[in-house]
Write a protein that holds these residues in place. Structure first.
Motif, PDB file in Angstrom:
ATOM      1  N   ALA A 137       0.808  -1.215   0.000  1.00  0.00           N
ATOM      2  CA  ALA A 137       0.000   0.000   0.000  1.00  0.00           C
ATOM      3  C   ALA A 137       0.842   1.266   0.000  1.00  0.00           C
ATOM      4  N   ALA A 138       2.004   1.252   0.635  1.00  0.00           N
ATOM      5  CA  ALA A 138       2.822   2.455   0.770  1.00  0.00           C
ATOM      6  C   ALA A 138       3.764   2.670  -0.408  1.00  0.00           C
ATOM      7  N   LEU A 139       3.759   1.801  -1.397  1.00  0.00           N
ATOM      8  CA  LEU A 139       4.690   1.883  -2.509  1.00  0.00           C
ATOM      9  C   LEU A 139       4.338   3.046  -3.430  1.00  0.00           C
ATOM     10  N   GLU A 140       5.317   3.915  -3.737  1.00  0.00           N
ATOM     11  CA  GLU A 140       5.132   5.020  -4.678  1.00  0.00           C
ATOM     12  C   GLU A 140       5.342   4.514  -6.098  1.00  0.00           C
ATOM     13  N   MET A 141       4.999   5.329  -7.104  1.00  0.00           N
ATOM     14  CA  MET A 141       5.081   4.898  -8.500  1.00  0.00           C
ATOM     15  C   MET A 141       6.498   4.491  -8.888  1.00  0.00           C
ATOM     16  N   GLN A 142       7.517   5.212  -8.442  1.00  0.00           N
ATOM     17  CA  GLN A 142       8.898   4.842  -8.759  1.00  0.00           C
ATOM     18  C   GLN A 142       9.199   3.427  -8.247  1.00  0.00           C
ATOM     19  N   GLY A 143       8.734   3.116  -7.056  1.00  0.00           N
ATOM     20  CA  GLY A 143       8.917   1.781  -6.503  1.00  0.00           C
ATOM     21  C   GLY A 143       8.185   0.723  -7.301  1.00  0.00           C
ATOM     22  N   VAL A 144       6.995   1.063  -7.798  1.00  0.00           N
ATOM     23  CA  VAL A 144       6.232   0.127  -8.632  1.00  0.00           C
ATOM     24  C   VAL A 144       7.017  -0.193  -9.893  1.00  0.00           C
ATOM     25  N   LEU A 145       7.545   0.853 -10.564  1.00  0.00           N
ATOM     26  CA  LEU A 145       8.304   0.636 -11.797  1.00  0.00           C
ATOM     27  C   LEU A 145       9.550  -0.213 -11.537  1.00  0.00           C
ATOM     28  N   GLU A 146      10.232   0.044 -10.435  1.00  0.00           N
ATOM     29  CA  GLU A 146      11.409  -0.755 -10.093  1.00  0.00           C
ATOM     30  C   GLU A 146      11.019  -2.199  -9.804  1.00  0.00           C
ATOM     31  N   MET A 147       9.911  -2.394  -9.089  1.00  0.00           N
ATOM     32  CA  MET A 147       9.449  -3.732  -8.749  1.00  0.00           C
ATOM     33  C   MET A 147       9.101  -4.536 -10.024  1.00  0.00           C
ATOM     34  N   LEU A 148       8.563  -3.835 -11.029  1.00  0.00           N
ATOM     35  CA  LEU A 148       8.199  -4.491 -12.294  1.00  0.00           C
ATOM     36  C   LEU A 148       9.367  -4.527 -13.278  1.00  0.00           C
ATOM     37  N   ASN A 149      10.556  -4.068 -12.830  1.00  0.00           N
ATOM     38  CA  ASN A 149      11.768  -4.086 -13.643  1.00  0.00           C
ATOM     39  C   ASN A 149      11.626  -3.230 -14.907  1.00  0.00           C
ATOM     40  N   ILE A 150      10.956  -2.070 -14.780  1.00  0.00           N
ATOM     41  CA  ILE A 150      10.804  -1.136 -15.889  1.00  0.00           C
ATOM     42  C   ILE A 150      11.810  -0.010 -15.655  1.00  0.00           C
ATOM     43  N   SER A 151      12.760   0.125 -16.590  1.00  0.00           N
ATOM     44  CA  SER A 151      13.848   1.080 -16.391  1.00  0.00           C
ATOM     45  C   SER A 151      13.666   2.392 -17.145  1.00  0.00           C
ATOM     46  N   ALA A 152      12.761   2.448 -18.107  1.00  0.00           N
ATOM     47  CA  ALA A 152      12.557   3.680 -18.875  1.00  0.00           C
ATOM     48  C   ALA A 152      11.131   3.729 -19.395  1.00  0.00           C
ATOM     49  N   LEU A 153      10.647   4.961 -19.612  1.00  0.00           N
ATOM     50  CA  LEU A 153       9.316   5.172 -20.181  1.00  0.00           C
ATOM     51  C   LEU A 153       9.450   5.914 -21.493  1.00  0.00           C
TER      52      LEU A 153
END
Length: 153
Positions: A137-153
């Motif tokens: 619940a406390a995870l911010e969007m940057q943490g979500v992207l890191e967790m999903l192994n997404i390095s660039a948009l």
């Protein structure tokens, strides 16, 4: 191509991911579904179609008719497109009843098929969920992207 959707409160992020890069990123507010908005005075209801065995699991099959052709309050453009087979008029939703491997929990989505039942229509989309991961619940969007192994948009 992997499709990712992260939903938080009344906002969601949608994107396609290829080789750790997110494409077609969309951040939007979560509102009532488009189907519910244009379907007319009676929101569509899911009908239980039965139990199926697939991919080693027991799945519950539900069907949603997206347009009530008898509802005079339904959006006329959507009705015309559905009658012509240009948009899905049926959504088949499969959720997990039992997974002996315990990779999926009961009630989690497994497969969605959107199609037109109009003869000759070529409208067909199938999505199969390969995994479902709840996020802290406390995870911010940057943490979500890191967790999903997404390095660039």
């Amino acid at each position: 191509v992997k499709e990712v959707r992260v939903k938080r409160g009344n906002m969601q992020v949608l994107m396609e991911v290829v080789n750790q890069i997110g494409y077609r990123c969309l951040v939007e507010g979560v509102e009532a579904s488009t189907i519910a908005n244009v379907a007319g005075s009676t929101p569509p209801k899911m009908e239980f179609m039965g139990i199926e065995n697939s991919h080693g699991m027991v799945l519950r099959h539900w069907r949603l008719n997206t347009v009530d052709m008898d509802d005079e309050n339904a959006d006329p453009t959507l009705k015309a497109m559905a009658e012509a087979g240009m948009v899905p008029n049926v959504i088949d939703y499969f959720d997990v009843d039992t997974d002996p491997r315990e990779a999926f929990q009961p009630g989690q989505p497994f497969k969605i098929i959107m199609q037109s039942t109009v003869e000759g229509a070529k409208v067909f989309t199938e999505k199969i969920y390969t995994e479902i991961n709840p996020l802290p619940a406390a995870l911010e969007m940057q943490g979500v992207l890191e967790m999903l192994n997404i390095s660039a948009l």
